[in-house]
Write an enzyme that holds these catalytic residues in place. Structure first.
Site, mmCIF file in Angstrom:
data_model
loop_
_atom_site.group_PDB
_atom_site.id
_atom_site.type_symbol
_atom_site.label_atom_id
_atom_site.label_comp_id
_atom_site.label_asym_id
_atom_site.label_seq_id
_atom_site.Cartn_x
_atom_site.Cartn_y
_atom_site.Cartn_z
ATOM 1 C CD GLU A 194 3.062 -1.446 7.557
ATOM 2 O OE1 GLU A 194 3.240 -1.499 8.788
ATOM 3 O OE2 GLU A 194 3.111 -0.373 6.930
ATOM 4 C CG ASP B 193 -0.393 -0.348 2.522
ATOM 5 O OD1 ASP B 193 0.675 -0.998 2.550
ATOM 6 O OD2 ASP B 193 -0.990 0.010 3.549
HETATM 7 ZN ZN ZN Z 1 4.653 3.368 6.447
HETATM 8 ZN ZN ZN Z 2 6.217 0.816 5.440
#
Ligand code: ZN
Ligand code: ZN
Length: 439
Positions: free
Chosen positions: A165, A98
Protein backbone atom coordinates in the site's frame (compact mmCIF):
# COMPACT_ATOMS: atom_id res chain seq x y z
CA UNK A 1 -34.30 -0.90 17.03
CA UNK A 2 -31.18 1.11 16.40
CA UNK A 3 -31.76 3.29 19.45
CA UNK A 4 -32.49 0.26 21.59
CA UNK A 5 -29.23 -1.22 20.38
CA UNK A 6 -27.25 1.83 21.41
CA UNK A 7 -28.84 1.55 24.83
CA UNK A 8 -27.91 -2.09 24.99
CA UNK A 9 -24.29 -1.35 24.21
CA UNK A 10 -24.06 1.35 26.85
CA UNK A 11 -25.90 -0.66 29.49
CA UNK A 12 -24.52 -4.07 28.63
CA UNK A 13 -22.98 -4.55 32.05
CA UNK A 14 -26.01 -3.58 34.09
CA UNK A 15 -28.73 -5.07 31.89
CA UNK A 16 -27.47 -8.42 30.61
CA UNK A 17 -30.85 -9.34 29.07
CA UNK A 18 -30.72 -6.39 26.67
CA UNK A 19 -27.18 -7.23 25.62
CA UNK A 20 -28.21 -10.67 24.41
CA UNK A 21 -29.70 -9.14 21.24
CA UNK A 22 -26.15 -8.75 20.03
CA UNK A 23 -23.12 -10.57 21.41
CA UNK A 24 -20.56 -9.23 18.96
CA UNK A 25 -18.89 -6.91 21.46
CA UNK A 26 -18.52 -9.74 23.95
CA UNK A 27 -17.19 -12.09 21.27
CA UNK A 28 -14.57 -9.52 20.30
CA UNK A 29 -13.65 -9.19 23.97
CA UNK A 30 -13.08 -12.94 24.18
CA UNK A 31 -10.76 -12.82 21.15
CA UNK A 32 -8.71 -9.88 22.39
CA UNK A 33 -6.00 -11.69 24.42
CA UNK A 34 -5.20 -13.90 21.42
CA UNK A 35 -5.46 -11.00 18.96
CA UNK A 36 -3.05 -8.92 21.05
CA UNK A 37 -0.49 -11.73 20.92
CA UNK A 38 -0.85 -11.73 17.13
CA UNK A 39 -0.56 -7.94 17.07
CA UNK A 40 2.67 -7.99 19.09
CA UNK A 41 4.13 -10.51 16.68
CA UNK A 42 3.14 -8.44 13.62
CA UNK A 43 4.48 -5.30 15.27
CA UNK A 44 7.85 -6.84 16.09
CA UNK A 45 8.23 -8.33 12.60
CA UNK A 46 7.32 -5.64 10.07
CA UNK A 47 8.08 -6.20 6.39
CA UNK A 48 8.61 -3.61 3.68
CA UNK A 49 6.36 -3.26 0.62
CA UNK A 50 6.48 -6.24 -1.79
CA UNK A 51 8.21 -8.33 0.91
CA UNK A 52 5.21 -9.18 3.12
CA UNK A 53 5.84 -12.93 2.95
CA UNK A 54 5.72 -13.75 6.65
CA UNK A 55 2.70 -11.52 7.31
CA UNK A 56 0.81 -12.97 4.34
CA UNK A 57 1.63 -16.47 5.58
CA UNK A 58 0.07 -15.72 8.97
CA UNK A 59 -3.13 -14.36 7.40
CA UNK A 60 -3.36 -17.29 4.98
CA UNK A 61 -2.81 -19.93 7.68
CA UNK A 62 -5.38 -18.36 9.99
CA UNK A 63 -8.01 -18.09 7.22
CA UNK A 64 -7.38 -21.69 6.15
CA UNK A 65 -7.81 -22.89 9.72
CA UNK A 66 -11.19 -21.08 9.81
CA UNK A 67 -12.44 -22.79 6.65
CA UNK A 68 -11.83 -20.08 4.06
CA UNK A 69 -10.68 -21.03 0.57
CA UNK A 70 -7.28 -19.37 0.46
CA UNK A 71 -5.18 -18.33 -2.52
CA UNK A 72 -1.74 -16.85 -1.96
CA UNK A 73 0.62 -14.77 -4.12
CA UNK A 74 -2.17 -12.77 -5.75
CA UNK A 75 -0.49 -9.63 -7.10
CA UNK A 76 2.85 -10.36 -5.43
CA UNK A 77 2.39 -11.38 -1.80
CA UNK A 78 -1.39 -10.79 -1.70
CA UNK A 79 -3.78 -13.19 0.04
CA UNK A 80 -7.38 -13.86 -1.01
CA UNK A 81 -9.59 -15.79 1.43
CA UNK A 82 -13.09 -16.63 0.25
CA UNK A 83 -15.94 -17.97 2.37
CA UNK A 84 -19.06 -18.90 0.42
CA UNK A 85 -22.02 -19.10 2.75
CA UNK A 86 -25.23 -19.31 0.74
CA UNK A 87 -26.95 -16.82 -1.55
CA UNK A 88 -26.44 -13.10 -1.08
CA UNK A 89 -24.07 -10.28 -1.85
CA UNK A 90 -20.29 -10.44 -2.11
CA UNK A 91 -18.49 -8.30 0.48
CA UNK A 92 -14.77 -7.57 0.30
CA UNK A 93 -12.83 -6.77 3.48
CA UNK A 94 -9.29 -5.56 3.01
CA UNK A 95 -6.22 -5.16 5.22
CA UNK A 96 -2.89 -3.86 3.94
CA UNK A 97 0.23 -5.58 5.20
CA UNK A 98 3.36 -3.48 4.64
CA UNK A 99 5.55 -1.63 7.11
CA UNK A 100 7.79 1.38 6.42
CA UNK A 101 11.54 2.10 6.27
CA UNK A 102 11.34 3.94 9.61
CA UNK A 103 13.46 3.19 12.68
CA UNK A 104 11.06 2.87 15.60
CA UNK A 105 11.70 5.32 18.43
CA UNK A 106 8.66 4.69 20.65
CA UNK A 107 10.90 3.12 23.31
CA UNK A 108 8.17 0.54 23.98
CA UNK A 109 9.04 -2.98 25.10
CA UNK A 110 7.61 -4.55 21.94
CA UNK A 111 9.24 -2.08 19.58
CA UNK A 112 10.49 -3.34 16.23
CA UNK A 113 14.22 -4.01 16.06
CA UNK A 114 14.11 -5.12 12.45
CA UNK A 115 16.76 -3.64 10.17
CA UNK A 116 17.16 -4.23 6.46
CA UNK A 117 19.23 -3.02 3.59
CA UNK A 118 16.95 -1.79 0.83
CA UNK A 119 17.43 -2.54 -2.86
CA UNK A 120 18.98 0.92 -3.14
CA UNK A 121 21.61 -0.12 -0.57
CA UNK A 122 20.30 2.03 2.28
CA UNK A 123 20.37 0.42 5.73
CA UNK A 124 17.23 1.25 7.67
CA UNK A 125 14.99 0.15 10.49
CA UNK A 126 11.54 -1.18 9.59
CA UNK A 127 8.42 -0.23 11.51
CA UNK A 128 4.66 -0.56 11.27
CA UNK A 129 4.56 3.22 11.50
CA UNK A 130 1.30 3.37 9.55
CA UNK A 131 -0.40 0.83 11.81
CA UNK A 132 -0.96 -1.83 9.18
CA UNK A 133 -0.24 -4.33 11.98
CA UNK A 134 -3.54 -3.26 13.60
CA UNK A 135 -5.22 -3.71 10.19
CA UNK A 136 -3.95 -7.28 9.78
CA UNK A 137 -4.81 -8.21 13.37
CA UNK A 138 -8.36 -6.88 13.00
CA UNK A 139 -8.62 -8.76 9.69
CA UNK A 140 -7.98 -11.95 11.64
CA UNK A 141 -10.52 -10.85 14.24
CA UNK A 142 -13.15 -10.29 11.54
CA UNK A 143 -12.35 -13.64 9.90
CA UNK A 144 -12.77 -15.45 13.22
CA UNK A 145 -16.07 -13.76 14.08
CA UNK A 146 -17.52 -14.25 10.60
CA UNK A 147 -16.55 -17.93 10.66
CA UNK A 148 -18.00 -18.39 14.14
CA UNK A 149 -21.28 -16.69 13.17
CA UNK A 150 -21.92 -18.37 9.83
CA UNK A 151 -25.49 -19.13 10.84
CA UNK A 152 -26.23 -15.40 11.10
CA UNK A 153 -25.29 -14.25 7.58
CA UNK A 154 -25.70 -15.33 3.99
CA UNK A 155 -23.51 -14.37 1.05
CA UNK A 156 -19.86 -14.54 0.02
CA UNK A 157 -17.10 -13.01 2.07
CA UNK A 158 -13.87 -12.14 0.27
CA UNK A 159 -11.10 -11.15 2.67
CA UNK A 160 -7.88 -9.84 1.19
CA UNK A 161 -4.43 -9.16 2.58
CA UNK A 162 -2.98 -6.50 0.29
CA UNK A 163 0.72 -5.86 -0.29
CA UNK A 164 2.56 -2.62 -0.97
CA UNK A 165 0.00 0.00 0.00
CA UNK A 166 2.81 2.37 0.89
CA UNK A 167 4.05 2.21 -2.69
CA UNK A 168 0.55 2.81 -4.05
CA UNK A 169 0.94 -0.42 -6.01
CA UNK A 170 -0.59 -3.35 -4.13
CA UNK A 171 -4.29 -2.77 -4.91
CA UNK A 172 -3.52 -2.35 -8.62
CA UNK A 173 -1.32 -5.45 -8.63
CA UNK A 174 -4.04 -7.57 -7.03
CA UNK A 175 -6.67 -6.28 -9.47
CA UNK A 176 -4.35 -6.88 -12.42
CA UNK A 177 -3.74 -10.40 -11.14
CA UNK A 178 -7.46 -11.17 -11.41
CA UNK A 179 -8.91 -10.20 -8.04
CA UNK A 180 -12.26 -9.47 -9.71
CA UNK A 181 -12.10 -12.21 -12.35
CA UNK A 182 -10.55 -15.21 -10.59
CA UNK A 183 -12.53 -14.54 -7.41
CA UNK A 184 -16.10 -13.36 -6.73
CA UNK A 185 -16.45 -9.68 -7.57
CA UNK A 186 -17.80 -7.67 -4.65
CA UNK A 187 -20.83 -5.39 -4.44
CA UNK A 188 -19.32 -3.84 -1.31
CA UNK A 189 -15.72 -3.12 -0.25
CA UNK A 190 -14.79 -2.28 3.35
CA UNK A 191 -11.60 -1.34 5.18
CA UNK A 192 -10.36 0.75 8.07
CA UNK A 193 -7.26 2.80 8.77
CA UNK A 194 -5.94 3.67 12.20
CA UNK A 195 -5.88 7.42 12.84
CA UNK A 196 -3.26 9.44 14.70
CA UNK A 197 -5.32 12.58 15.18
CA UNK A 198 -8.15 11.42 17.39
CA UNK A 199 -8.67 9.34 20.53
CA UNK A 200 -8.45 5.55 20.61
CA UNK A 201 -11.72 3.79 19.94
CA UNK A 202 -13.32 6.69 18.05
CA UNK A 203 -14.61 6.02 14.54
CA UNK A 204 -14.37 8.62 11.78
CA UNK A 205 -16.17 8.55 8.44
CA UNK A 206 -15.98 10.82 5.41
CA UNK A 207 -18.69 10.62 2.75
CA UNK A 208 -17.40 11.25 -0.79
CA UNK A 209 -13.74 12.09 -1.37
CA UNK A 210 -11.80 11.05 1.72
CA UNK A 211 -8.20 10.78 0.50
CA UNK A 212 -6.46 12.33 -2.47
CA UNK A 213 -5.07 11.41 -5.89
CA UNK A 214 -1.33 11.08 -5.37
CA UNK A 215 1.04 11.63 -8.31
CA UNK A 216 4.82 11.66 -8.21
CA UNK A 217 6.45 13.88 -10.80
CA UNK A 218 10.15 14.14 -11.73
CA UNK A 219 11.52 17.14 -13.58
CA UNK A 220 14.96 16.97 -15.12
CA UNK A 221 16.01 20.55 -15.79
CA UNK A 222 18.82 20.83 -18.28
CA UNK A 223 21.24 23.71 -18.67
CA UNK A 224 24.70 24.37 -20.03
CA UNK A 225 27.37 23.92 -17.39
CA UNK A 226 30.56 25.90 -16.98
CA UNK A 227 32.74 27.97 -14.65
CA UNK A 228 30.99 29.69 -11.76
CA UNK A 229 32.93 32.87 -12.51
CA UNK A 230 31.70 33.08 -16.11
CA UNK A 231 27.92 32.66 -15.94
CA UNK A 232 27.50 34.44 -19.27
CA UNK A 233 28.94 31.36 -20.98
CA UNK A 234 26.40 29.01 -19.36
CA UNK A 235 22.69 28.37 -18.93
CA UNK A 236 22.39 27.92 -15.18
CA UNK A 237 19.95 25.07 -14.40
CA UNK A 238 19.82 26.01 -10.71
CA UNK A 239 18.45 29.46 -11.50
CA UNK A 240 16.03 27.96 -14.01
CA UNK A 241 14.88 25.22 -11.64
CA UNK A 242 14.39 27.86 -8.93
CA UNK A 243 12.15 29.83 -11.29
CA UNK A 244 10.20 26.69 -12.06
CA UNK A 245 9.71 26.03 -8.34
CA UNK A 246 8.49 29.59 -7.88
CA UNK A 247 6.13 29.48 -10.85
CA UNK A 248 4.71 26.13 -9.75
CA UNK A 249 3.33 27.90 -6.68
CA UNK A 250 0.87 29.75 -8.91
CA UNK A 251 -0.74 26.53 -10.14
CA UNK A 252 -2.78 26.04 -6.99
CA UNK A 253 -3.06 29.70 -6.00
CA UNK A 254 -3.97 31.16 -9.42
CA UNK A 255 -5.24 28.38 -11.68
CA UNK A 256 -7.29 26.02 -9.51
CA UNK A 257 -10.62 27.15 -8.12
CA UNK A 258 -10.32 28.08 -4.44
CA UNK A 259 -13.22 25.71 -3.87
CA UNK A 260 -11.25 22.73 -5.20
CA UNK A 261 -8.45 21.02 -3.29
CA UNK A 262 -4.93 20.66 -4.64
CA UNK A 263 -1.32 20.48 -3.47
CA UNK A 264 1.91 20.83 -5.44
CA UNK A 265 4.95 20.23 -3.23
CA UNK A 266 8.53 20.18 -4.47
CA UNK A 267 9.99 17.72 -1.99
CA UNK A 268 13.44 17.42 -3.45
CA UNK A 269 15.77 19.73 -5.40
CA UNK A 270 19.21 18.42 -6.30
CA UNK A 271 21.88 20.06 -8.42
CA UNK A 272 25.56 20.82 -8.58
CA UNK A 273 28.69 19.50 -6.89
CA UNK A 274 30.93 22.43 -5.98
CA UNK A 275 30.98 26.17 -5.21
CA UNK A 276 32.50 27.35 -8.45
CA UNK A 277 30.92 25.07 -11.03
CA UNK A 278 27.68 25.80 -12.78
CA UNK A 279 26.05 22.43 -13.15
CA UNK A 280 24.45 21.25 -16.36
CA UNK A 281 21.35 19.79 -14.74
CA UNK A 282 19.01 20.06 -11.76
CA UNK A 283 16.52 17.46 -10.59
CA UNK A 284 13.19 18.20 -8.93
CA UNK A 285 10.85 15.68 -7.31
CA UNK A 286 7.24 16.65 -6.69
CA UNK A 287 4.22 15.22 -4.97
CA UNK A 288 0.95 16.34 -6.52
CA UNK A 289 -2.40 15.91 -4.77
CA UNK A 290 -5.97 16.41 -5.89
CA UNK A 291 -9.41 14.81 -5.62
CA UNK A 292 -11.02 15.06 -9.04
CA UNK A 293 -9.67 13.87 -12.39
CA UNK A 294 -10.17 17.39 -13.83
CA UNK A 295 -7.98 19.06 -11.20
CA UNK A 296 -5.43 16.27 -11.44
CA UNK A 297 -5.10 16.67 -15.20
CA UNK A 298 -4.89 20.45 -14.90
CA UNK A 299 -2.04 20.17 -12.39
CA UNK A 300 -0.07 17.61 -14.38
CA UNK A 301 -0.50 19.53 -17.66
CA UNK A 302 0.33 22.77 -15.86
CA UNK A 303 3.59 21.43 -14.43
CA UNK A 304 4.79 20.44 -17.91
CA UNK A 305 3.67 23.79 -19.35
CA UNK A 306 5.41 25.84 -16.63
CA UNK A 307 8.65 23.83 -16.85
CA UNK A 308 8.78 24.30 -20.61
CA UNK A 309 7.70 27.96 -20.47
CA UNK A 310 10.37 28.88 -17.93
CA UNK A 311 13.01 27.06 -19.97
CA UNK A 312 12.04 29.05 -23.06
CA UNK A 313 12.18 32.27 -21.02
CA UNK A 314 15.69 31.30 -19.88
CA UNK A 315 16.83 30.80 -23.45
CA UNK A 316 17.37 27.07 -23.18
CA UNK A 317 17.79 25.52 -26.65
CA UNK A 318 14.93 23.45 -28.07
CA UNK A 319 16.80 20.16 -27.61
CA UNK A 320 17.40 20.80 -23.92
CA UNK A 321 13.84 21.40 -22.76
CA UNK A 322 13.10 20.07 -19.23
CA UNK A 323 11.99 16.44 -19.15
CA UNK A 324 8.86 16.05 -17.04
CA UNK A 325 8.18 12.42 -16.12
CA UNK A 326 4.89 11.30 -14.75
CA UNK A 327 3.34 7.92 -15.30
CA UNK A 328 -0.36 8.66 -15.33
CA UNK A 329 -1.25 5.04 -14.60
CA UNK A 330 1.20 4.62 -11.73
CA UNK A 331 -0.51 6.67 -9.12
CA UNK A 332 -2.68 6.33 -6.05
CA UNK A 333 -6.19 7.32 -7.09
CA UNK A 334 -8.38 9.32 -4.74
CA UNK A 335 -10.41 7.30 -2.25
CA UNK A 336 -14.09 8.01 -2.72
CA UNK A 337 -16.47 6.70 -0.10
CA UNK A 338 -19.83 6.06 -1.80
CA UNK A 339 -21.78 8.88 -0.11
CA UNK A 340 -25.18 7.30 0.56
CA UNK A 341 -23.66 3.98 1.54
CA UNK A 342 -21.26 5.78 3.88
CA UNK A 343 -24.11 7.68 5.55
CA UNK A 344 -26.09 4.45 5.97
CA UNK A 345 -23.13 2.64 7.52
CA UNK A 346 -22.32 5.62 9.76
CA UNK A 347 -25.89 5.66 11.03
CA UNK A 348 -25.63 1.96 11.72
CA UNK A 349 -22.31 2.37 13.55
CA UNK A 350 -23.71 5.27 15.60
CA UNK A 351 -26.52 2.96 16.69
CA UNK A 352 -23.95 0.43 17.83
CA UNK A 353 -21.21 2.60 19.31
CA UNK A 354 -23.14 5.78 20.18
CA UNK A 355 -23.07 9.23 18.55
CA UNK A 356 -20.05 10.30 20.63
CA UNK A 357 -17.81 7.60 19.22
CA UNK A 358 -18.76 7.88 15.54
CA UNK A 359 -18.01 11.27 13.99
CA UNK A 360 -17.77 12.73 10.50
CA UNK A 361 -14.21 13.68 9.56
CA UNK A 362 -13.03 16.15 6.94
CA UNK A 363 -11.22 14.70 3.90
CA UNK A 364 -7.41 14.73 3.88
CA UNK A 365 -4.79 15.06 1.13
CA UNK A 366 -3.04 11.82 2.12
CA UNK A 367 -3.29 8.83 -0.20
CA UNK A 368 -4.60 5.27 0.16
CA UNK A 369 -4.81 2.82 -2.69
CA UNK A 370 -7.96 1.24 -1.22
CA UNK A 371 -9.77 3.65 -3.56
CA UNK A 372 -8.90 1.36 -6.48
CA UNK A 373 -11.21 -1.41 -5.30
CA UNK A 374 -14.23 0.87 -5.71
CA UNK A 375 -13.03 2.75 -8.81
CA UNK A 376 -12.71 -0.43 -10.82
CA UNK A 377 -16.47 -0.59 -11.23
CA UNK A 378 -18.78 2.25 -10.24
CA UNK A 379 -21.44 -0.20 -9.03
CA UNK A 380 -19.19 -1.27 -6.15
CA UNK A 381 -20.03 0.61 -2.99
CA UNK A 382 -16.91 1.20 -0.96
CA UNK A 383 -16.03 2.65 2.41
CA UNK A 384 -12.88 3.05 4.46
CA UNK A 385 -13.40 4.26 8.02
CA UNK A 386 -10.87 5.76 10.41
CA UNK A 387 -10.37 4.24 13.85
CA UNK A 388 -8.64 6.54 16.33
CA UNK A 389 -5.52 5.27 18.07
CA UNK A 390 -4.30 8.09 20.35
CA UNK A 391 -4.48 7.21 24.06
CA UNK A 392 -7.15 9.51 25.57
CA UNK A 393 -4.82 10.97 28.24
CA UNK A 394 -2.20 11.81 25.62
CA UNK A 395 -4.85 13.35 23.38
CA UNK A 396 -6.19 15.52 26.22
CA UNK A 397 -2.70 16.61 27.26
CA UNK A 398 -1.75 17.51 23.70
CA UNK A 399 -4.96 19.51 23.24
CA UNK A 400 -4.32 21.31 26.53
CA UNK A 401 -0.83 22.55 25.75
CA UNK A 402 -1.16 22.74 21.99
CA UNK A 403 1.44 20.06 21.41
CA UNK A 404 1.44 18.30 18.04
CA UNK A 405 0.97 14.56 18.29
CA UNK A 406 3.04 12.07 16.29
CA UNK A 407 1.44 11.45 12.90
CA UNK A 408 1.15 8.24 10.95
CA UNK A 409 4.60 7.34 9.56
CA UNK A 410 6.27 8.94 12.61
CA UNK A 411 8.90 6.81 14.42
CA UNK A 412 7.01 7.79 17.60
CA UNK A 413 3.53 6.63 16.50
CA UNK A 414 2.33 4.26 19.23
CA UNK A 415 -1.39 3.60 18.90
CA UNK A 416 -3.38 2.16 21.76
CA UNK A 417 -3.54 -1.02 19.77
CA UNK A 418 -6.07 -2.98 21.83
CA UNK A 419 -8.68 -0.24 21.46
CA UNK A 420 -8.00 0.13 17.73
CA UNK A 421 -8.22 -3.61 17.14
CA UNK A 422 -11.31 -4.19 19.29
CA UNK A 423 -13.17 -1.26 17.72
CA UNK A 424 -12.15 -2.06 14.15
CA UNK A 425 -12.90 -5.76 14.50
CA UNK A 426 -16.37 -5.08 15.88
CA UNK A 427 -17.15 -2.29 13.39
CA UNK A 428 -16.01 -4.22 10.31
CA UNK A 429 -17.72 -7.44 11.41
CA UNK A 430 -20.95 -5.64 12.24
CA UNK A 431 -21.00 -3.81 8.88
CA UNK A 432 -20.16 -6.98 6.97
CA UNK A 433 -22.92 -8.94 8.67
CA UNK A 434 -25.38 -6.08 8.16
CA UNK A 435 -24.65 -6.23 4.42
CA UNK A 436 -25.24 -9.99 4.26
CA UNK A 437 -28.48 -10.55 6.18
CA UNK A 438 -29.78 -14.08 6.55
CA UNK A 439 -32.90 -14.82 4.54
ZN1 ZN B 1 1.12 4.83 5.32
ZN1 ZN C 1 -1.49 3.14 5.86
Amino acid sequence: MRILWAGAAALALSVPAAAQSDTLGAEVGKQMPSLMEIYKDFHANPELSFMEVRSAGILAAEARRLGFQVTEKVGGTGVVAVMKNGPGPVVLVRADMDGLPVTEQTGLAGASKVRVTTKEGVETGVMHACGHDTHMTSWIGVARLMAANKDKWSGTLVMIGQPAEERGAGARMMLEDGLYTRFPKPQYALAFHDAAQFPAGMIGYTPGYALANVDSVDIMVKGLGGHGAYPQTTKDPIVLASRIVGALQTLVSREISPLDSAVVTVGSFHAGAKHNIISDEAKLQLTVRSYTDEVRNHLLDGIARIAKGEAIAAGIPEDKMPVVSVDRNEYTPATFNTPEFTEDMAKYLKGRFGDQRVVQMPPVMGGEDFGRFGREDKTIKSLIIWVGGVPQAEYDAAKKDGRTMPSLHSPFWAPEADKVIATATEALTAMTMKLMPKG
